[in-house]
Design a protein around this motif. Structure first.
Motif, PDB file in Angstrom:
ATOM      1  N   ILE A 133      32.399  32.016  39.615  1.00  0.00           N
ATOM      2  CA  ILE A 133      31.077  32.901  39.615  1.00  0.00           C
ATOM      3  C   ILE A 133      30.941  33.453  40.931  1.00  0.00           C
ATOM      4  N   ASN A 134      31.771  32.761  41.997  1.00  0.00           N
ATOM      5  CA  ASN A 134      31.642  33.364  43.338  1.00  0.00           C
ATOM      6  C   ASN A 134      32.542  34.849  43.390  1.00  0.00           C
ATOM      7  N   ILE A 135      33.477  34.939  42.575  1.00  0.00           N
ATOM      8  CA  ILE A 135      34.060  36.284  42.375  1.00  0.00           C
ATOM      9  C   ILE A 135      33.355  37.092  41.429  1.00  0.00           C
ATOM     10  N   VAL A 136      32.948  36.558  40.139  1.00  0.00           N
ATOM     11  CA  VAL A 136      31.981  37.478  39.295  1.00  0.00           C
ATOM     12  C   VAL A 136      30.787  38.008  39.939  1.00  0.00           C
ATOM     13  N   ALA A 137      30.234  37.189  41.079  1.00  0.00           N
ATOM     14  CA  ALA A 137      29.193  37.833  41.720  1.00  0.00           C
ATOM     15  C   ALA A 137      29.335  39.183  42.182  1.00  0.00           C
ATOM     16  N   MET A 138      30.474  38.981  43.140  1.00  0.00           N
ATOM     17  CA  MET A 138      30.791  40.419  43.629  1.00  0.00           C
ATOM     18  C   MET A 138      30.781  41.488  42.793  1.00  0.00           C
ATOM     19  N   MET A 139      31.519  41.262  41.600  1.00  0.00           N
ATOM     20  CA  MET A 139      31.514  42.443  40.395  1.00  0.00           C
ATOM     21  C   MET A 139      30.204  42.839  39.914  1.00  0.00           C
ATOM     22  N   LEU A 140      29.309  41.829  39.914  1.00  0.00           N
ATOM     23  CA  LEU A 140      27.951  42.209  39.389  1.00  0.00           C
ATOM     24  C   LEU A 140      27.364  43.130  40.106  1.00  0.00           C
ATOM     25  N   GLY A 141      27.600  43.042  41.428  1.00  0.00           N
ATOM     26  CA  GLY A 141      26.911  44.045  42.516  1.00  0.00           C
ATOM     27  C   GLY A 141      27.609  45.111  42.131  1.00  0.00           C
ATOM     28  N   PHE A 142      28.704  45.363  42.128  1.00  0.00           N
ATOM     29  CA  PHE A 142      29.346  46.897  41.800  1.00  0.00           C
ATOM     30  C   PHE A 142      28.537  47.325  40.440  1.00  0.00           C
ATOM     31  N   VAL A 143      28.805  46.481  39.501  1.00  0.00           N
ATOM     32  CA  VAL A 143      28.241  46.919  38.156  1.00  0.00           C
ATOM     33  C   VAL A 143      26.579  47.144  38.108  1.00  0.00           C
ATOM     34  N   TYR A 144      25.972  46.379  38.619  1.00  0.00           N
ATOM     35  CA  TYR A 144      24.367  46.698  38.497  1.00  0.00           C
ATOM     36  C   TYR A 144      23.660  47.090  39.638  1.00  0.00           C
ATOM     37  N   LYS A 180      42.756  48.158  37.041  1.00  0.00           N
ATOM     38  CA  LYS A 180      42.755  48.684  38.567  1.00  0.00           C
ATOM     39  C   LYS A 180      42.584  50.168  38.560  1.00  0.00           C
ATOM     40  N   SER A 181      43.501  50.884  37.854  1.00  0.00           N
ATOM     41  CA  SER A 181      43.090  52.401  37.799  1.00  0.00           C
ATOM     42  C   SER A 181      41.906  52.910  36.948  1.00  0.00           C
ATOM     43  N   SER A 182      41.322  51.928  35.970  1.00  0.00           N
ATOM     44  CA  SER A 182      40.338  52.462  35.215  1.00  0.00           C
ATOM     45  C   SER A 182      39.118  52.221  36.072  1.00  0.00           C
ATOM     46  N   ILE A 183      39.030  51.000  37.042  1.00  0.00           N
ATOM     47  CA  ILE A 183      38.175  50.818  37.904  1.00  0.00           C
ATOM     48  C   ILE A 183      37.816  52.081  39.057  1.00  0.00           C
ATOM     49  N   ASP A 184      39.028  52.386  39.393  1.00  0.00           N
ATOM     50  CA  ASP A 184      39.050  53.359  40.502  1.00  0.00           C
ATOM     51  C   ASP A 184      38.518  54.701  39.908  1.00  0.00           C
ATOM     52  N   GLY A 185      38.776  54.691  38.470  1.00  0.00           N
ATOM     53  CA  GLY A 185      37.799  56.219  38.015  1.00  0.00           C
ATOM     54  C   GLY A 185      36.551  55.915  37.737  1.00  0.00           C
ATOM     55  N   ASP A 186      36.249  54.641  37.339  1.00  0.00           N
ATOM     56  CA  ASP A 186      34.725  54.259  36.868  1.00  0.00           C
ATOM     57  C   ASP A 186      34.508  53.001  37.082  1.00  0.00           C
ATOM     58  N   VAL A 187      33.716  52.407  38.203  1.00  0.00           N
ATOM     59  CA  VAL A 187      33.376  51.292  38.543  1.00  0.00           C
ATOM     60  C   VAL A 187      32.870  50.288  37.677  1.00  0.00           C
ATOM     61  N   LEU A 188      32.028  50.962  36.509  1.00  0.00           N
ATOM     62  CA  LEU A 188      31.470  50.186  35.447  1.00  0.00           C
ATOM     63  C   LEU A 188      32.689  49.479  34.528  1.00  0.00           C
ATOM     64  N   TYR A 189      33.939  49.673  34.842  1.00  0.00           N
ATOM     65  CA  TYR A 189      34.703  49.007  33.904  1.00  0.00           C
ATOM     66  C   TYR A 189      34.835  47.631  34.414  1.00  0.00           C
ATOM     67  N   PRO A 216      35.970  49.592  45.060  1.00  0.00           N
ATOM     68  CA  PRO A 216      35.603  48.212  44.507  1.00  0.00           C
ATOM     69  C   PRO A 216      36.919  47.488  44.220  1.00  0.00           C
ATOM     70  N   SER A 217      37.897  48.098  43.787  1.00  0.00           N
ATOM     71  CA  SER A 217      39.106  47.451  43.405  1.00  0.00           C
ATOM     72  C   SER A 217      39.728  46.685  44.536  1.00  0.00           C
ATOM     73  N   SER A 218      39.865  47.294  45.476  1.00  0.00           N
ATOM     74  CA  SER A 218      40.508  46.928  46.828  1.00  0.00           C
ATOM     75  C   SER A 218      39.660  45.742  47.310  1.00  0.00           C
ATOM     76  N   PHE A 219      38.582  46.064  47.391  1.00  0.00           N
ATOM     77  CA  PHE A 219      37.706  45.157  47.805  1.00  0.00           C
ATOM     78  C   PHE A 219      37.849  43.587  47.347  1.00  0.00           C
ATOM     79  N   ILE A 220      37.525  43.762  46.158  1.00  0.00           N
ATOM     80  CA  ILE A 220      37.727  42.421  45.396  1.00  0.00           C
ATOM     81  C   ILE A 220      39.002  41.901  45.371  1.00  0.00           C
ATOM     82  N   ILE A 221      40.164  42.764  45.459  1.00  0.00           N
ATOM     83  CA  ILE A 221      41.377  42.054  45.240  1.00  0.00           C
ATOM     84  C   ILE A 221      41.443  41.507  46.664  1.00  0.00           C
ATOM     85  N   ARG A 222      41.466  41.947  47.756  1.00  0.00           N
ATOM     86  CA  ARG A 222      41.490  41.326  49.180  1.00  0.00           C
ATOM     87  C   ARG A 222      40.776  40.042  48.963  1.00  0.00           C
TER      88      ARG A 222
END
Length: 554
Positions: free
Chosen positions: A91-102, A241-250, A379-385
């Motif tokens: 959930i710690n990683i998921v919480a980061m993604m939820l920030g980018f999505v919502y 990764k490539s899809s997220i770089d094009g549209d963060v909602l992925y 977003p993809s780079s931030f989460i991967i790092r």
């Protein structure tokens, strides 16, 4: 009743090494009363050698089956903790993604960041559920049966994990975070049952010489679960990764997949859980009393017929005629209550610091160059790092600490390791607390070192022993309940840390209050050290020797 394995059709040999018979005699059980009776001796020495060889082969086969059964149980229990840790820490990683999505369209510092209230809510949800599950399912484990409740807890976890992955906004006022909170509380309820039931199952099946090692090794899989969460996240992120770089909602697909993967280990071991049986210790307690008296009456008649009246008193022992104490009456006695308080307070004190020290994980990740900038990075780079950084800090001290405990717990003893861990953590937190800003200003490397050492001695210390000890120091009749209470106290500490102390960290500025929090954690470690003296050492002792069975009866 004598327990004797069959070795060939029509012939039996004694399992008990103390069982005796005349040379060449073959022992068989009477099928009605299960008494050992003698048959005619084999006609020649060759027949006797053949029977002896058959007996040895049967013993080898039985030992092989027992080893396989133990391997299955350890696999099931180990995977349970791997799965639980994955579900809790993903959930710690998921919480980061939820920030980018919502919150990708928010402005200023709120951009791409989940608001504090929702972030805290979804992170403590599992802890709340765990607390309830440990209390309820632990008690049911003593009442209904360990393995029955153990299988039910896994099914709850599987269903709620899948449901969590499909969380979404429902109606006005019930957004995705509220729905996710509800499902994760229920997920935590299922996970909570794993703590008391896993400890009890392994404790009751293991031998006295490796019981601590096996219990610690099962719990050590939690370390692998902590690392597995960011590894799975990296794999899924690489696929999108490539899809997220094009549209963060992925990322909306990614976080759901990461949560959903958490049900796979449970599904793979569900069948084995359903096939598990309770230990002989527990089954003995569950035997109806009238059946026991009926069997005793039958055997007493045989003894009287044989003219062995002097054996009747031995057959009907005083303990068989006494009534067992209730849970409340047993723990109303201080000598028993202080052990339960010792295990509970120690676990509570540990988890306050265990979850609170994660306040500093962001500093360590930043220091090793894996944090990134949430406002400017992709977003993809931030989460991967951040995923890579989480793997590194877990491998620095957390995972090694678990396995050092596994290989030393039978040598040093549980109590000594716990005292050592609490003592060293007290010193480390005092150093970090009173010299926090000075250390960070002069040497980030020194801070990383002290942080890693603290993680090491959390796991090569009380994090493992607070799980192992409650599975050994309580009677079979109350073992799962007492372990559940101890574990629930630990989760209460986790809730206090995440829901309370995390909110205080930024008083006076960003991370300005962390040094004071570390000093508070040191105080909790000192409390844990003190109450450990209320707990008996269980190393090298049979479960029945740790708790006097006579004290369970009125």
């Amino acid at each position: 009743m004598s327990h004797i394995p069959e070795i060939a059709e029509g012939y039996w040999m004694p399992r008990d090494e103390n069982a005796s018979a005349s040379p060449g005699t073959v022992l068989v059980p009477d099928t009605k009363e299960e008494e050992i009776v003698e048959t005619q001796q084999p006609e020649n020495e060759a027949d006797h050698d053949f029977l002896q060889r058959q007996y040895e082969l049967a013993q080898l086969d039985r030992a092989s089956r027992l080893r396989w059964e133990m391997i299955k149980k350890l696999t099931v229990c180990g995977v349970a903790f791997l799965n639980d840790a994955y579900d809790m820490f993903a959930i710690n990683i998921v919480a980061m993604m939820l920030g980018f999505v919502y919150y990708n369209d928010a402005e200023g510092s709120a951009k791409n960041t989940v608001p504090k209230k929702w972030d805290t809510l979804i992170k403590i949800a599992v802890q709340i559920g765990c607390l309830l599950g440990q209390l309820v399912l632990g008690r049911l484990g003593d009442k209904i049966g360990r393995t029955t409740v153990y299988a039910a807890s896994l099914m709850i976890a599987i269903i709620t994990t899948v449901a969590s992955a499909f969380s979404s906004s429902m109606v006005k006022g019930i957004n995705v975070f509220v729905v996710l909170f509800i499902w994760r509380v229920l997920l935590g309820f299922g996970i909570g049952g794993d703590y008391p039931l896993t400890a009890t199952i392994v404790s009751e099946y293991a031998s006295v010489h490796n019981r601590g090692k096996l219990m610690a090794s099962v719990f050590a899989f939690q370390g692998f679960g902590n690392v597995l969460a960011p590894i799975v996240s990296l794999i899924v992120m690489a696929c999108f990764k490539s899809s997220i770089d094009g549209d963060v909602l992925y990322l909306d697909y990614v976080w759901r997949i990461i949560i959903g993967v958490g049900c796979i280990p449970g599904v793979c071991t569900l069948y084995w859980r359903l096939c598990m049986t309770d230990s002989d210790r527990f089954q003995h307690l569950e035997q109806p009393q009238n059946n026991g008296l009926s069997a005793q009456s039958t055997r007493s008649e045989k003894l009287l017929t044989a003219g062995r009246e002097d054996s009747i008193d031995a057959l009907y022992g005083q303990a068989d005629m006494r009534q067992p104490k209730s849970f409340g009456r047993y723990f109303a006695e201080w000598k028993h209550l202080k052990v339960l308080l010792g295990t509970s307070i120690a676990w509570f004190a540990l988890d306050v610091a265990f979850y609170g020290i994660n306040l500093n994980s962001a500093i360590v990740i930043s220091a090793i160059g894996f944090s990134g900038d949430i406002g400017t990075d992709k977003p993809s780079s931030f989460i991967i790092r951040n995923c890579v950084g989480n793997i590194i800090i877990n491998l620095l001290g957390s995972v090694p600490g678990y396995w050092i405990s596994v290989f030393t717990i039978e040598r040093f003893g549980r109590k000594r390791i716990q005292l050592m861990g609490f003592a060293l953590l007290t010193v480390l937190y005092l150093v970090l607390g009173f010299a926090y800003h000075q250390i960070l200003a002069k040497s980030t490397g020194a801070f990383i070192f002290l942080f890693s050492v603290a993680q090491l001695f959390q796991n090569f210390g009380p994090n493992v022993t607070t799980f192992v000890i409650p599975g050994e120091v309580f009677p079979t009749r109350f073992r799962a309940t007492a372990h559940g209470i101890s574990a629930a106290a630990g989760k209460l500490g986790a809730i206090v840390a995440q829901g309370g102390f995390l909110q205080l960290a930024n008083i006076g500025g960003k991370s300005a209050f962390i040094d004071r929090l570390l000093q508070i954690f040191a105080m909790f470690m000192l409390i844990g050290f003190a109450v450990t003296f209320w707990i008996p050492e269980s190393k090298g002792k049979a479960l029945e020797d740790i708790c006097n069975p006579d004290e369970e009866y009125t």
